[in-house]
Design an enzyme around this catalytic site. Sequence first.
Site, PDB file in Angstrom:
ATOM      1  N   ASP A 224       0.842  -1.195   0.000  1.00 34.39           N
ATOM      2  CA  ASP A 224       0.000   0.000   0.000  1.00 34.39           C
ATOM      3  C   ASP A 224       0.881   1.251   0.000  1.00 34.39           C
ATOM      4  O   ASP A 224       2.020   1.225   0.488  1.00 34.39           O
ATOM      5  CB  ASP A 224      -0.896  -0.026   1.244  1.00 34.39           C
ATOM      6  CG  ASP A 224      -1.948   1.075   1.242  1.00 34.39           C
ATOM      7  OD1 ASP A 224      -2.274   1.583   0.147  1.00 34.39           O
ATOM      8  OD2 ASP A 224      -2.450   1.420   2.324  1.00 34.39           O
ATOM      9  N   GLN A 255       0.473  11.917  -5.409  1.00 27.44           N
ATOM     10  CA  GLN A 255       0.437  12.202  -3.978  1.00 27.44           C
ATOM     11  C   GLN A 255       1.756  11.839  -3.296  1.00 27.44           C
ATOM     12  O   GLN A 255       1.800  11.588  -2.092  1.00 27.44           O
ATOM     13  CB  GLN A 255      -0.722  11.452  -3.319  1.00 27.44           C
ATOM     14  CG  GLN A 255      -2.089  11.882  -3.840  1.00 27.44           C
ATOM     15  CD  GLN A 255      -3.235  11.280  -3.057  1.00 27.44           C
ATOM     16  OE1 GLN A 255      -3.483  11.630  -1.893  1.00 27.44           O
ATOM     17  NE2 GLN A 255      -3.956  10.362  -3.678  1.00 27.44           N
ATOM     18  N   ARG A 600      -8.682  17.100  -0.885  1.00 29.72           N
ATOM     19  CA  ARG A 600      -9.203  16.789   0.461  1.00 29.72           C
ATOM     20  C   ARG A 600     -10.648  17.271   0.598  1.00 29.72           C
ATOM     21  O   ARG A 600     -11.357  16.861   1.524  1.00 29.72           O
ATOM     22  CB  ARG A 600      -8.379  17.482   1.564  1.00 29.72           C
ATOM     23  CG  ARG A 600      -6.896  17.130   1.672  1.00 29.72           C
ATOM     24  CD  ARG A 600      -6.636  15.654   1.710  1.00 29.72           C
ATOM     25  NE  ARG A 600      -6.352  15.164   0.370  1.00 29.72           N
ATOM     26  CZ  ARG A 600      -6.424  13.897   0.009  1.00 29.72           C
ATOM     27  NH1 ARG A 600      -6.800  12.988   0.882  1.00 29.72           N
ATOM     28  NH2 ARG A 600      -6.147  13.515  -1.228  1.00 29.72           N
TER      29      ARG A 600
END
Length: 653
Positions: A224, A255, A600
């Site tokens: 992950d 990211q 977000r």
Amino acid sequence: MIDYDQALNEEQRRVVMEGDGPLLVIAGAGSGKTRALTYRVARLIETGVSPARIMLATFTNKAARSMLARVQSLVGDDLRPLWGGTFHHLANRTLRRHASRLGYEPGFTIADSEDARQLINACIAEAQAGRTGEKFPKGDVIREIVSLSVNTGRDMAEVILQRYPFFSHLSQEIGEVAARYARRKRKEHIMDFDDLLLNWRRLLSEQPDLSEQYAERFLHILVDEYQDTNRLQAEIIDLLAARHRNVMVVGDDSQSIYSFRGANFANIMRFPERYPDCRIFKLETNYRSTPEILHLANLSIVNNENQFAKTLRPIRRTGLKPIVVPLKSDVQQANFVAQRLLELVGEGIPLHELAVLYRAHYHSMNVQMELTRRGIPFEIRSGIRFFEQAHVKDVTAYLRVVVNPLDEPAWKRILGLYPKVGKATADKVWRYLSARENPLRAVEEAGFPALASKAAQPGLAALQRTLLALFVSDRTPAAMIDVVLERGYQAFLEQQYTDMAARREDLEQLANFSGRFEGLEDFLAELSLLAQTTEEGESDRENGREGRVVLSTIHQAKGLEWSVVFLISCADGMIPLARCLKEPEGEEEERRLFYVASTRAKDQLYLSYPLLDYQRGSGYDVLAPSRFISEITPVSRRLKDSPFEQWDIGYED
């Protein structure tokens, strides 16, 4: 049997049902990557793969527990044989069985960060490093240097030159302390967190039988947040996957924002080079944000050249466009944020669904003050409140003793900043000063340093010089803060903290902020009132009677979501942060931060920035909007569809 058609969308289902071999899953923000991972593990078990032959590597214990609990609920099997957890957890599990091959006892101790700091400080003392009186880095700084060297595979001297250039002339001495630290750990059968990874890789690379054993054992390996792996972690995964090559890595290159911690962006970008037969999947369906917010994020990140191209597609229906809010000053920006928060709460949005994000902690200073003044409860996820930070309190303590020479806590705080001045010496000095009619005059006396033992006298002499400089300086808070920095506190920051540059910026902004007050007394009084208001408000929030607005750096906000997000200080030089543009590939990582912040938000996104920035000595600088906003405009004009609205705010300072 699990109904995969019902549980997954088409993108997720393709990942879950794919056959053997290396897989790279590029999972966009809010696209359900955790769901894809957990259902993939469940699918493997359902098709007959023993849990004992599966490894699931995560970055947090919480993520591992959540995923394994979900898999358990899906398959019902006993998952204890499955190797799931953080890289460090999995390393510890391996080393407990085989550490003796590297000369460690099976019962070796794991040193946490505080243990490591103390052990390094002991090594510094043993080596008599900095014995010539030259400023030498403290244990935390050397620990950070050693850690970056281990996790990035770079020479220690190179790390020092890039991150701590002011210590480059001490590279040899720092290297000697690091070598002594390594020997002490081996002798005392201690491993720190970096050793866990380093020694796990050593076992796999230096012990062929063990490497073959574990490579054969793990038929499937899943990782992950692969974009956050460092060089060591990627090498470990490659060694474990060498036999079966059934490795699935999941992450989002857009990211990747943790290079300062040693994360290696190249790991995810070059995965197809290391595994030429890998199949690449993309999760682009976003369940979090409105189409308008995703449109802005997509237009922004497309400007990065080094990336896997993808376009987030919304599930949700149309909403409000993101709003760009230019404001006269940082103070007016804080007023706008506070006022709009109150309006949103009045519209029925809970406080905990509201967040204020920023690139650097000091950007939140005025917002913290304004929320405190208005009684709006808030929680800081990026550390502690600005005015409660150690370096802010240290510097203001000097100013406090000038205003009030009988301020015992302030005296003891600044005394504790000097080498060899312990509690007993500080108590003795305070008793002497408090007994004098004019404590500041007592500091001026030639015999003041002699109050301490011989070892502590240089420290008291340095304090004396700093205070004498303060007595004759311009009594504006800004000028006095400069004196404190120049007379030794800058060197203290370099020695003491791994994030020295950020703390120095905090103090520069504190000096700028102080310019709004008429004098030193007014400035210190305001800080005290803010601290008192904070203490009174904390008890209510601890009792759970109120929700809280979240204030956070973008780094700390990754993986989280809110209904409404305010991204403040969106001016060039603030985001992107000016000093980060000097780093290799710094602009692209800063753009990824902007992308993370934007994604977000679920329902509303506000991008605000001050038009003027007060800088002492040069007056007001005119600021431009962040290049990450400006560069979108030409694209949106071609599309004849601006991705944002612009507000002209009438709120006054």
